[in-house]
Design a protein around this motif. Structure first.
Motif, mmCIF file in Angstrom:
data_model
loop_
_atom_site.group_PDB
_atom_site.id
_atom_site.type_symbol
_atom_site.label_atom_id
_atom_site.label_comp_id
_atom_site.label_asym_id
_atom_site.label_seq_id
_atom_site.Cartn_x
_atom_site.Cartn_y
_atom_site.Cartn_z
ATOM 1 N N TYR A 1 0.636 -0.809 -0.251
ATOM 2 C CA TYR A 1 -0.157 0.224 0.131
ATOM 3 C C TYR A 1 0.341 1.381 0.058
ATOM 4 O O TYR A 1 0.635 2.068 -0.694
ATOM 5 N N LYS A 2 1.647 1.814 0.492
ATOM 6 C CA LYS A 2 2.930 2.210 0.821
ATOM 7 C C LYS A 2 3.459 2.905 -0.733
ATOM 8 O O LYS A 2 3.586 3.459 -1.442
ATOM 9 N N ARG A 3 3.717 1.241 -1.434
ATOM 10 C CA ARG A 3 4.621 1.967 -2.723
ATOM 11 C C ARG A 3 3.559 2.493 -3.280
ATOM 12 O O ARG A 3 3.529 2.847 -4.419
ATOM 13 N N GLN A 4 1.831 2.027 -3.667
ATOM 14 C CA GLN A 4 1.039 2.428 -4.344
ATOM 15 C C GLN A 4 1.204 3.533 -3.899
ATOM 16 O O GLN A 4 0.949 4.748 -4.840
ATOM 17 N N LEU A 5 1.184 4.596 -2.822
ATOM 18 C CA LEU A 5 0.296 5.319 -2.310
ATOM 19 C C LEU A 5 1.545 6.633 -2.600
ATOM 20 O O LEU A 5 1.580 7.593 -3.085
ATOM 21 N N LYS A 6 2.973 6.050 -3.149
ATOM 22 C CA LYS A 6 4.110 6.950 -3.580
ATOM 23 C C LYS A 6 3.415 7.413 -4.792
ATOM 24 O O LYS A 6 4.099 8.295 -5.041
#
Length: 726
Positions: free
Chosen positions: A285-290
């Motif tokens: 999720y963190k990767r997608q949010l970036k």
């Protein structure tokens, strides 16, 4: 000890080296993660050989008069340190080697050579030392247990016996569906509180089912007893765990040991990666949010993250609050309580950010004009990072709590010897060991660290023992299990499951007579079931017999010609076996998953695969056709088993091992078809002679001419693909 891996490590970059006061040279170097072999114990305490370039000088081993001695290799112990560099893509791991020299006179020469050839060294992996270390440790310490004299003096107690009678009371859920013999075994074990007990489970008798039903019954009747379920291999442990999850709540079970190839359905009960199991979705999720810039997409993504965090918190809260009668150490309970409080604060902070963000309009201008700039995606990324770091920092408490609250712990014998596990758990009331006949005696002793009062071993000493590559060790009887010694060598009391559910009655007949004193009987439902051979309208009448021997006039060979240590193969026999498999699949409509091909030699496996590659037209169709050695097929079964005997000389090698023959002949459910040279095998001094005599009596020997009349020969001269063939 087995040492089958031959991976080399290239491009070693030495980072530091030193000599300590004990005379050991320590080298720290970097190597790529991809270059490390995938070892069960994570490259911890592994024996390696450092290979150096050959130098023009005197042999290393005499006092050197040159500055460049001839040094071909150094034995070393390698351990991978848990440190990383900053390159996320490369993930290079630092490995520290310890090299112990026989004489300190050599230290300077070795250091000079290592320094000169920095970056040109090669490492050969030899073997793992961790299993041997743990087995040695238990043999030296040998903790005292109540039943110690039973196995030391081979003086086991008689099994409690009472007649098999129909139940007057309704059966418990645990015992429902068992046959009388299985139920009687469990009821016998219910009447014992201590001691060492041996249960023999011949092929197809449902020993795993019996073990699990007994485990469930014991766990529910003794909720304050902690239990260790073990086996020599990870595969066997995971089979037991998978079955246990059908009957017991997951929060009462814990799997410990190595992380190699843990299936998804067991991740939730795997202790050592439980923290990463929890935060792994957050990392994605963190990767997608970036990278997500669209506001509406961000909202959807943040909504998913918020739900994920709520579920995560609920999962950990449930783990912590569910009652358990197991003792959890106070420091672990206190650490978990603090962790939950901090997790609640962080998830609340994220939830508040999410609510503020949700109130912003979808119009891009309203986003830019908003005063709530703290709700930018960077804030969410930072908050997610805090939660991930929080879980990582509390991994010890998570994993320790998960283990200590569990009533039943699953681990291989070697894994049960970890000092970490002994620090977490003081004792187990009961140890249940599956596949006990494949465990070395020192392995079997490792659970004694936990001072169990009851130790139940389940296995079959009439099947294959542990694999030992050292002939010297085999000569000393090292491959034999405790179960083998107690039952076969000292005739100790034991119980046996006698009703088998796998093999057709004709297949079972010889196995029961030859290896189980005619006690192994076929279940009525197996006798009455429809055979895939009888039901197949394409098979000729000759091939509807469940037990056949195809007399093939082949000749055994070796890769190394006259090298008697090389593995054997039989080219003509391999072709006939593949012809039959091809015929069954392409002409008779039998699925590849229903067929297994077994041979006694690794080289014949290679030849069989090469032949299959030559004739197959649809690779996907033949992908599920299993071709393995007997050793690789132990524990498996197929509707039809094609057996390649290979040997044609009077000396039959592996075929002389009656345990290997028992395994090979007992894998088939409906059809066991053997390919070999009849005259040679019936004259051999192996159990094949007895088996073929039975085939003659039952008129089930098929000549090569009869075989060729029904099964067409494939054209092996036209190569399909680049297959090197001898």
């Amino acid at each position: 000890m087995a040492a089958s891996k031959t991976e080399d490590f290239d491009d070693i970059d030495i980072d530091e080296q030193e000599v300590d006061e004990t005379g050991e040279i320590q080298i720290a170097f970097w190597t790529y993660e991809r270059d490390l072999p995938k070892l069960d114990h994570g490259f911890f305490n592994e024996a390696v050989l450092i290979v150096l370039p050959e130098l023009e000088s005197q042999s290393f081993g005499r006092k050197s008069t040159f500055s460049k001695p001839k040094l071909e290799g150094i034995l070393a112990i390698a351990t991978r340190a848990p440190s990383y560099d900053d390159e996320e893509n490369n993930q290079r791991r630092k490995v520290k080697l310890k090299i112990t020299l026989p004489k300190q006179d050599y230290q300077r020469d070795v250091i000079n050579v290592l320094a000169e050839f920095k970056g040109q060294l090669r490492l050969h992996w030899l073997c793992g030392l961790t299993p041997a270390e743990r087995m040695y440790e238990i043999c030296v310490s040998m903790p005292s247990v109540d039943f110690q004299q039973q196995f030391i003096q081979a003086d086991l107690l008689q099994w409690p016996s009472f007649p098999l009678e129909k139940q007057t009371q309704p059966l418990s859920l645990e015992l429902a569906g068992l046959n009388d013999v299985q139920r009687n075994v469990i009821e016998q074990l219910q009447n014992v509180e201590s001691g060492l007990w041996l249960l023999v489970g011949p092929p197809g008798t449902g020993k795993t089912t019996t073990a699990i039903k007994f485990l469930v019954d014991y766990a529910r009747k003794n909720p304050n007893h902690r239990i260790l379920i073990s086996a020599p291999s990870n595969q066997a442990v995971r089979v037991l765990l998978k079955e246990a999850l059908r009957f017991l709540p997951s929060n009462s079970l814990a799997l410990t040991g190595i992380a190699k190839n843990i299936p998804d359905h067991l991740q939730e009960v795997y202790v050592h990666k439980y923290a990463s199991y929890l935060f792994k979705p957050l990392i994605e999720y963190k990767r997608q949010l970036k990278i997500e810039k669209n506001i509406e997409n961000q909202k959807q993504l943040l909504n998913s993250i918020n739900q994920c965090l709520n579920l995560l918190q609920e999962k950990i809260r449930t783990l912590f609050d569910t009652p358990t009668q197991m003792h959890v150490k106070e420091n672990v309970r206190r650490g978990m309580n603090n962790f939950l409080s901090m997790l609640f604060e962080e998830t609340e902070a994220f939830s508040q950010l999410y609510q503020n963000f949700s109130s912003i309009g979808s119009n891009a201008s309203s986003w830019r004009d908003s005063k709530k700039t703290e709700n930018s995606s960077n804030n969410f990324v930072d908050e997610l990072e805090k939660i991930i770091n929080l879980i990582q920092k509390n991994a010890f408490y998570l994993e320790s709590f998960m283990l200590q609250r569990s009533q039943i712990v699953f681990a291989t014998l070697i894994s049960s010897g970890r000092k970490w596990l002994r620090k977490q758990i003081d004792s187990f009331s009961m140890v249940l060991l599956d596949e006990a006949a494949q465990a070395l005696v020192p392995e079997t002793l490792i659970p004694l660290y936990f001072n169990p009062s009851l130790y139940i071993q389940i296995g079959d000493p009439n099947q294959l023992p542990a694999t030992i590559t050292s002939q010297a060790a085999r000569n000393k009887g090292y491959e034999h299990s405790m179960m083998h010694w107690l039952i076969r060598e000292f005739s100790q009391p034991h119980e046996m499951l006698t009703i088998q559910y796998r093999m057709d009655q004709e297949i079972c007949h010889w196995i029961s007579r030859q290896y189980y004193e005619n006690r192994l009987i076929t279940a009525p439902e197996v006798i009455q079931r429809k055979s895939v051979l009888q039901e197949n309208r394409f098979l000729p009448a000759l091939f509807k017999n469940s037990s056949l021997f195809f007399n093939v006039n082949g000749e055994e060979n070796r890769r190394g010609g006259s090298d008697l240590t090389a593995s054997c193969f039989n080219l003509i026999e391999a072709r006939k076996v593949i012809d039959m498999a091809y015929y069954l699949i392409m002409s008779c409509g039998i699925q590849p998953t229903q067929i297994g091909i077994i041979t006694f030699y690794a080289e014949q496996v290679n030849i069989l695969i090469e032949n299959l590659q030559k004739v197959m037209r649809d690779k996907n169709k033949f992908h599920d056709l299993e071709i393995k050695t007997v050793d690789g097929f132990q524990g498996g079964e197929k509707d039809i088993i094609l057996v390649s005997a290979v040997r044609t000389s009077e000396s039959v090698g592996f075929l002389n091992d009656w345990r290997r023959l028992n395994v090979g002949m007992s894998r088939a459910k409906y059809g066991r078809w053997i390919f070999g040279k009849f005259d040679s095998l019936i004259r051999s001094n192996s159990d094949f002679s007895s088996l073929l005599s039975e085939h003659v009596e039952r008129v089930t020997v098929v000549s090569q001419e009869q075989l060729s009349a029904h099964v067409p020969n494939n054209d092996y001269t036209q190569r399909r693909g680049h297959v090197k063939f001898p």
